[in-house]
Design an enzyme around this catalytic site. Structure first.
Site, PDB file in Angstrom:
ATOM      1  N   SER A 328      45.784  -0.556  16.410  1.00  7.33           N
ATOM      2  CA  SER A 328      45.709   0.325  17.579  1.00  7.33           C
ATOM      3  C   SER A 328      46.374   1.678  17.368  1.00  7.33           C
ATOM      4  CB  SER A 328      46.325  -0.375  18.790  1.00  7.33           C
ATOM      5  OG  SER A 328      45.540  -1.492  19.159  1.00  7.33           O
ATOM      6  N   HIS A 371      41.257  -4.917  31.310  1.00  2.41           N
ATOM      7  CA  HIS A 371      42.092  -3.854  31.885  1.00  2.41           C
ATOM      8  C   HIS A 371      41.455  -3.202  33.106  1.00  2.41           C
ATOM      9  CE1 HIS A 371      43.841  -4.087  27.790  1.00  2.41           C
ATOM     10  NE2 HIS A 371      44.936  -3.612  28.348  1.00  2.41           N
ATOM     11  N   CYS A 384      43.773  -0.595  25.404  1.00  2.53           N
ATOM     12  CA  CYS A 384      42.547  -1.301  25.763  1.00  2.53           C
ATOM     13  C   CYS A 384      41.527  -1.221  24.621  1.00  2.53           C
ATOM     14  CB  CYS A 384      41.949  -0.694  27.029  1.00  2.53           C
ATOM     15  SG  CYS A 384      40.362  -1.421  27.481  1.00  2.53           S
TER      16      CYS A 384
END
Length: 631
Positions: A328, A371, A384
């Site tokens: 991420s 989310h 997300c």
């Protein structure tokens, strides 16, 4: 009957005269040849034979130079040159090398196994090449050898320099280490420097020591000495001084480096701290580490096996040699690409139900319940996955990789360390060329969350973060000065991105560590504001069999199957100064394993301040060397 006429006195005299003439001519010719040869030897070739006679009593020896010293940014020495006594033997000067070594063993510590090693080494070398018998001896040993030199032909005591690393393991991956020149080293180089033929001459084997070997090595000097018939040194005739190697000042801070390694202790991990304004690498910590002093005279087999067999790979410099899916932490690249190419704005929302169907396959978000509707800032804050799957499919892998390379991912950092990896910002052509497979839409989705084929090293992630923070193309800088020559700052030019787009990405990074719903909120700083991003990269999916056995959590699996934990960040937020990147191999979640370490390291960097560089007086090398002189 006729009688034979007898010779007269006149005939006899005539024959005698002819023989005398022939004999005299021969003698005269021989005398002429001898005279001519004597003239050749005594006049025309006099210089040549005088030189040969001189060589019988004069030896010319190379004088190794003092190796250049390496310092940290404050002028603290990271290397020293320690004087040591050494004994050498020359096979052609020793009548019976084995017998000479047996006599020598009565004067110095010299076990039989070492004698056999020396004999084997001599057999591999030319007869005139010196071979080291023992090193690190005491003065008493040298005095005893010198006093008994008439019965030790071919043996020569030497005073040399040995490398020492006063910071021990702290800089083993950065500074590296030296070791004796081996036959393998000679076979792998075209370097014709005669210094390499000196017995056990030390050259850089790893780290900075290896990468700038010739700069640190210096130039050899020469010394002419007079010896007697048994090889004993009578006097020094003349000498040409050697040229010391170049001193080098690094940008790293010894105190910050030590602190970072302490926080990584017990892990297989790496941490990089970089000044976002000038590119200075302030810490380059790879754990576990090792003691470089063990390599200087040749590491023992048990020590080598212990290092080489450690599953945490202490010999690898993970900061530049380790490449990992960035997870991420790569989402800032994808977000910036979406803004840059006009495919999304800060208000547009994407719905995340917890998964996304792509070509008949379900791609999950890390939050199974999803989310909900999120914009870019919120997607970065909560990390997300569905948002970035969607965004990646809009952008396409070619443009994602273009932005990634602009930020430093997939580009080999230009720093003087060996085996620096370039990572990977994949493209369709790359997969076709390397994998012989077509690019799939699922590959693009995986790349959107930093998985799949995307690879980055910790230093590349620190560079990426520094460029996002500064808005410049800043390049890493590991060397500040070579002697008095300052190395320039590179990459001060502005990035091609709209500053407003950079601010949008930075806002999401701000929320990660400062919003109560941010994934690294527990790792926020107390006295200043840090922006960052957590990352978790899957090493191996939990199999159906593991689930049947009740293994459903990452921490319950074998260490080598657990996820990698990552964190990148910069601080202060309103006036960026430092970027940090941390990876903990198989550490689990980035928020739990990597972010707390990054927080502590960033706080230490801010506390230390790194306001400038310490002085490097030209005499400092000699001062440090003399401090190590034996008495």
């Amino acid at each position: 009957m006729k009688h034979k006429k007898s010779p007269t006195d006149k005939d006899f005299t005539s024959r005698i005269s002819r023989r005398a003439l022939l004999l005299g001519s021969g003698q005269l010719g021989l005398a002429g040849v001898l005279g001519w040869r004597m003239h050749q030897l005594g006049v025309k070739q006099a210089d040549q034979f005088r030189l040969l006679a001189e060589e019988n009593r004069v030896n010319i020896r190379l004088q190794p130079p003092a190796r250049g010293l390496i310092y940290d940014r404050s002028g603290n020495p990271l290397t020293l040159n320690r004087q040591v006594y050494t004994i050498e033997i020359v096979r052609e000067q020793a009548d019976d090398p084995e017998e000479v070594l047996r006599r020598l063993a009565q004067l110095i510590p010299l076990p039989d196994s070492q004698i056999q090693n020396v004999l084997a080494e001599m057999a591999r070398r030319r007869a005139f090449v010196p071979v080291t018998v023992a090193t690190g001896l005491e003065w008493e040993h040298i005095a005893a050898v010198s006093a008994n030199s008439p019965v030790l032909p071919g043996i020569t005591p030497q005073l040399g320099l040995n490398r020492q690393y006063p910071r021990g393991a702290d800089f083993s991956h950065v500074v590296g280490y030296v070791g004796p020149v081996s036959d393998y080293d000679l076979s792998q180089t075209n370097d014709k420097d005669p210094l390499l033929l000196i017995p056990r001459f030390q050259i850089g084997k790893n780290g900075i020591e290896a990468k700038i070997e010739q700069t640190l090595r210096g130039k050899a000097g020469l010394k002419r000495i007079e010896v007697n018939s048994v090889g004993r040194v009578m006097r020094e005739l003349d000498a040409q001084a050697s040229t010391p190697g170049t001193n080098v000042q690094l940008t790293v801070d010894a105190e910050l480096q030590r602190f970072a390694l302490e926080k990584l202790q017990g892990q297989s991990a790496a941490a990089v701290v970089m000044d976002v304004n000038n590119g200075d690498i302030l810490a380059l910590a790879s754990a576990p580490t090792f003691d470089p002093n063990k390599f200087v005279d040749g590491i023992s087999v048990p020590d080598w096996n212990a290092l080489n067999g450690n599953k945490y790979r202490p010999l690898a410099n993970k900061t530049v040699q380790g490449t990992y899916p960035p997870g991420s932490t790569f989402k800032m690249v994808v977000g910036l690409a979406g803004l840059h190419f006009g495919l999304i704005n800060e208000r547009e929302r994407v719905y995340c139900p917890g998964h996304m169907e792509i070509s008949g396959r379900r791609f999950h978000c890390w939050r199974r319940g999803g989310h909900g509707n999120v914009n870019l800032r919120e997607a970065l804050r909560g990390s997300c996955d569905v948002y970035f799957y969607e965004l990646a499919l809009r952008i396409g892998i070619e443009r994602i990789s273009q932005v990634a390379r602009t930020l430093g991912v997939g580009i080999r950092p230009d720093i003087p360390l060996p085996a620096v990896r370039e990572g990977l910002a994949p493209t369709k052509d790359w997969k076709k060329r390397v994998k012989q497979e077509d690019w799939l839409i699922g590959d693009t989705a995986n790349s959107g969350i930093g998985q799949g084929f995307v690879l980055a090293s910790p230093i590349q992630l620190a560079i990426m973060t520094a460029r996002l923070a500064s808005g410049t193309q800043i390049e890493p800088r590991l060397v500040n000065m070579f002697d008095d020559k300052l190395e320039p700052v590179r990459g001060a030019e502005k990035l091609e991105f709209d500053p407003r787009h950079l601010d949008m990405v930075r806002a999401g990074m701000y929320d990660v560590t400062n919003h109560t719903r941010g994934t690294a909120y527990r790792s926020r700083l107390k006295d200043t504001v840090m922006a960052g991003k957590t990352g978790t990269t899957q090493v191996r999916a939990i199999s159906k069999r593991e689930r049947e056995q009740g293994i459903i959590k990452n921490k319950d699996r074998k260490w080598e199957w657990r996820d990698h934990a990552l964190f990148v960040g910069y601080a202060p937020f309103d006036n960026p100064r430092y970027s940090v990147a941390v990876i903990v191999e198989h550490g689990g979640g980035g928020s739990a394993a990597a972010a707390p370490i990054a927080k502590l390291v960033m706080e230490k960097a801010i506390e230390l301040g790194q306001s400038g560089y310490g002085p490097l007086p030209s005499q400092k090398r000699n001062d440090l060397r003399l401090r190590e002189e034996p008495t």
